[in-house]
Every structure is written in structure tokens, then in C-alpha cells.
Write an enzyme that holds these catalytic residues in place. Structure first.
Site, PDB file in Angstrom:
ATOM      1  N   SER A 184       0.996  -1.260   0.133  1.00 40.92           N
ATOM      2  CA  SER A 184       0.039   0.024  -0.102  1.00 40.92           C
ATOM      3  C   SER A 184       0.965   1.180   0.016  1.00 40.92           C
ATOM      4  CB  SER A 184      -0.927   0.085   1.087  1.00 40.92           C
ATOM      5  OG  SER A 184      -1.636   1.329   1.414  1.00 40.92           O
ATOM      6  N   TYR A 191      -0.612   3.112   3.239  1.00 41.71           N
ATOM      7  CA  TYR A 191      -0.804   2.373   4.655  1.00 41.71           C
ATOM      8  C   TYR A 191       0.152   1.186   4.610  1.00 41.71           C
ATOM      9  CZ  TYR A 191      -4.635   5.430   4.897  1.00 41.71           C
ATOM     10  OH  TYR A 191      -5.549   6.431   4.907  1.00 41.71           O
ATOM     11  N   TYR A 210     -14.750 -11.409 -16.381  1.00 43.24           N
ATOM     12  CA  TYR A 210     -14.779 -10.541 -15.102  1.00 43.24           C
ATOM     13  C   TYR A 210     -16.136 -10.776 -14.301  1.00 43.24           C
ATOM     14  CZ  TYR A 210     -15.218  -6.997 -11.862  1.00 43.24           C
ATOM     15  OH  TYR A 210     -15.469  -6.176 -10.557  1.00 43.24           O
ATOM     16  N   GLY A 258      -9.667  18.300 -24.377  1.00 45.80           N
ATOM     17  CA  GLY A 258     -10.112  18.459 -25.875  1.00 45.80           C
ATOM     18  C   GLY A 258     -10.071  17.451 -26.452  1.00 45.80           C
ATOM     19  N   TYR A 300     -19.974   7.138  -6.656  1.00 42.71           N
ATOM     20  CA  TYR A 300     -19.089   8.095  -6.088  1.00 42.71           C
ATOM     21  C   TYR A 300     -18.163   7.301  -4.870  1.00 42.71           C
ATOM     22  CZ  TYR A 300     -16.547  12.224  -3.747  1.00 42.71           C
ATOM     23  OH  TYR A 300     -15.580  13.114  -3.324  1.00 42.71           O
TER      24      TYR A 300
END
Length: 319
Positions: free
Chosen positions: A36, A39, A132, A182, A198
Site C-alpha cells: 500500500s 498504509y 470478469y 479537448g 462516487y
């Protein structure tokens, strides 16, 4: 409470650990084959395929959160999906059983439903279209079978839709980056619905389930509402970034042919490319899912979709 996260060195795991470390009376360990970046002090290097290591590291853990998965579109060989996602589930359950742990939160995926379904809920028949999704469904079936002989366990399965947010470098970031620079071109009409999650909301829901004490076996879709169309997402992004909205559109059939061309190029060059036929199909597909059950569970998302999109754009593009 001690929480063992398997596969916590990635995007979701890092945010989940951050959230859990804010809680008093909660300790966390991370088991991952990758170190990590944030962490390292609580991370133990081990593969989900190493049952002996899992059994040792899960001693004294109260709740397991299984995040480890092979999920990219271009994993080779394809057997890795089943080795990690299915056999990894078996190894995790047996390691938990050896330690007397009876509480697991597993992140599956809405990929189990397949493409272009009509707002599926948790009772909709599964129809995965890629390895998957198939391997995630097989992992869920392992859990189903396990629960038949372990009815005193608490099993929570979360099927998130595509996750976006600060520090993510997945498909949503790539889309937003193309708009910001763009370089974006719309493939198809752009009126396909896109359910999204989110990151801070999905992490909050995982924490909610970790502390849920109702017992039993439950499956939840996780989606933040309202659903945007691809056109909506492009419009809101352009508005927040104060960028001109792209007007170039490529017919779907032409974009798909281009995707097949990149498939051939990737095969010949033995390189992983950002464009493929699978990604074109996923970009143009309707990916809309029902999350009534999760939103009726007592959980309240801390952020709206618009707030989440704005937070990500401001963090990533300095607007």
C-alpha cells in the site's frame, strides 16, 4: 472491532482504510500482494491464492472485507479471473472458518447482469458477458453454497456500478481527462444511461455494512442517483471545467470497428492499449441499475452525484 481487508492497496481499499482509521475502537489490517502506498504500516504482503498465509494473517479478525479481484478488461491468461476471483473466495472462506470469523463483506459487481439490461435489481437473472462478470458471479455462487451449511454467518454482497472519484484512474477519469484536454470524441448518440458510484459514498456504504448486525445473507446493488446519460456527463463536466462541449460524434459501428482494430494491434504488439472493442461496447451500452434496496437499508449517501463529480474534477483538474 478488528477488520481484515483483503486487497486493500488499491483505490477503494485505500479510501476504505482511511475512513475506518477515523473510527474509535476500530483497528484494520490490509492483506494484499501489492504494498500500500499510503498504509504500509498495516499492510501484510500475501496473495489471496495463499490460503495458509490468509489463515495466519486473519487471526483475531472480526470482519473480513474481500476486495481482491482481477478486473481489467485485458487480463491474460483469462484463467486468472477464475483463479483470483473464485478460488480466492474459497481460500478466504476457509481461512475465515479456521479462525472462527463469521462476518464477510464482499464486493462483487453489476457486471454479473451483463450489458443493456432494463434497470436490473438484485432479483434480476444474471447474464454476464465477459470473464470478469462470469468470475464474479461464480464467486457469489461459492458464497451461496457456503451459506447453506453456515447459516449463522453474516454475508453481505455489494454489486457496485462503475466507481469514480478523487485519485481514481479508471474509465471515468479517462473520459473526464479527454474532455478536459479537448481530445474527446463521442461514439454513438450519447443518450445511454450510465449508473455511477462516487467513491466516498460506496466507502460509506461498506462501513455501514461492516457495522450492520442483522445477520443473514444479503445482496445489494450500489448506485448513486440520478443516472446520467453520457451526454449529461459530458455537459456537466464541460460546465464545471468551463470547457467547450465536444461536438464530434463517431457512429457506433465505426467506433466498434476501430476497437476491433486496436484488439488486433494489442495482440500483435503484445501490449495493453487503452482502446478495445470491449471498452467501446461498454462505453455505448446502457448501464443502469436499481439501487432501491441499498437506499432503503437505513444508509444515507453523504454526497450527491453532482457534489461527487465536482469534487473529483476540482481535485484532478484544479477547477
Amino acid at each position: 472491532m478488528k477488520i481484515g481487508i483483503i486487497g486493500g492497496s488499491g483505490f477503494v481499499g485505500t479510501k476504505l482504510i482511511a475512513s475506518l482509521q477515523e473510527e474509535l475502537g476500530t483497528s484494520t489490517i490490509n492483506i494484499d500482494k501489492q504494498q500500500s502506498a499510503r498504509y504500509a504500516d498495516i499492510t501484510h504482503i500475501a496473495d489471496v491464492l495463499d490460503k495458509e498465509a490468509l489463515t495466519s494473517l486473519l487471526a483475531d479478525v472480526d470482519v473480513v472485507v474481500l476486495l481482491a479481484a482481477e478486473h481489467r478488461d485485458d487480463v491474460k491468461p483469462t484463467s486468472l479471473y477464475y483463479d483470483v476471483n473464485v478460488q480466492g473466495m474459497r481460500n478466504t472462506l476457509e481461512a475465515m472458518d479456521a479462525n472462527g470469523i463469521k462476518n464477510i463483506v464482499f464486493t462483487s459487481s453489476v457486471a454479473v447482469y451483463g450489458l443493456d439490461k432494463d434497470n436490473p435489481n438484485e432479483n434480476t437473472p444474471v447474464d454476464p458477458f465477459n470473464h470478469y462478470g462470469k468470475s464474479k458471479w461464480q464467486a457469489e455462487q461459492v458464497l451461496q453454497e457456503w451459506y447453506k451449511s453456515h447459516a449463522d454467518w453474516q454475508i453481505r454482497i455489494v454489486r457496485p456500478t462503475v466507481i469514480f472519484g478523487e485519485d481514481n484512474r479508471g474509465n471515468v477519469f479517462n473520459l473526464l481527462n479527454q474532455i478536459a484536454t479537448g481530445k474527446f470524441m463521442m461514439i454513438g448518440k450519447g443518450d445511454n444511461q450510465k449508473s455511477m458510484s462516487y467513491i466516498r459514498n460506496i466507502v460509506a456504504f461498506l462501513v455501514f455494512l461492516i457495522h450492520d448486525q442483522k445477520g443473514g445473507y444479503e445482496v445489494y446493488n450500489y448506485v448513486d442517483k440520478p443516472d446520467f446519460t453520457t451526454n449529461d456527463l459530458v455537459y456537466h463536466t464541460g460546465e464545471i471545467l468551463n470547457k467547450p462541449i465536444p461536438t464530434v460524434r463517431i457512429p457506433y459501428w465505426l467506433g466498434l470497428m476501430g476497437g476491433y482494430g486496436f484488439d488486433v494491434l494489442a495482440f500483435v504488439s503484445r501490449k495493453k492499449l487503452n482502446i478495445s472493442s470491449v471498452r467501446v461496447k461498454k462505453f455505448c451500452a446502457v448501464t443502469q441499475f436499481d439501487s432501491t434496496k441499498a437506499m432503503s437499508s437505513g444508509f444515507v449517501p453523504p454526497y450527491t452525484m453532482e457534489q461527487g463529480l465536482r469534487r473529483m474534477l476540482e481535485a484532478e483538474f484544479g477547477k
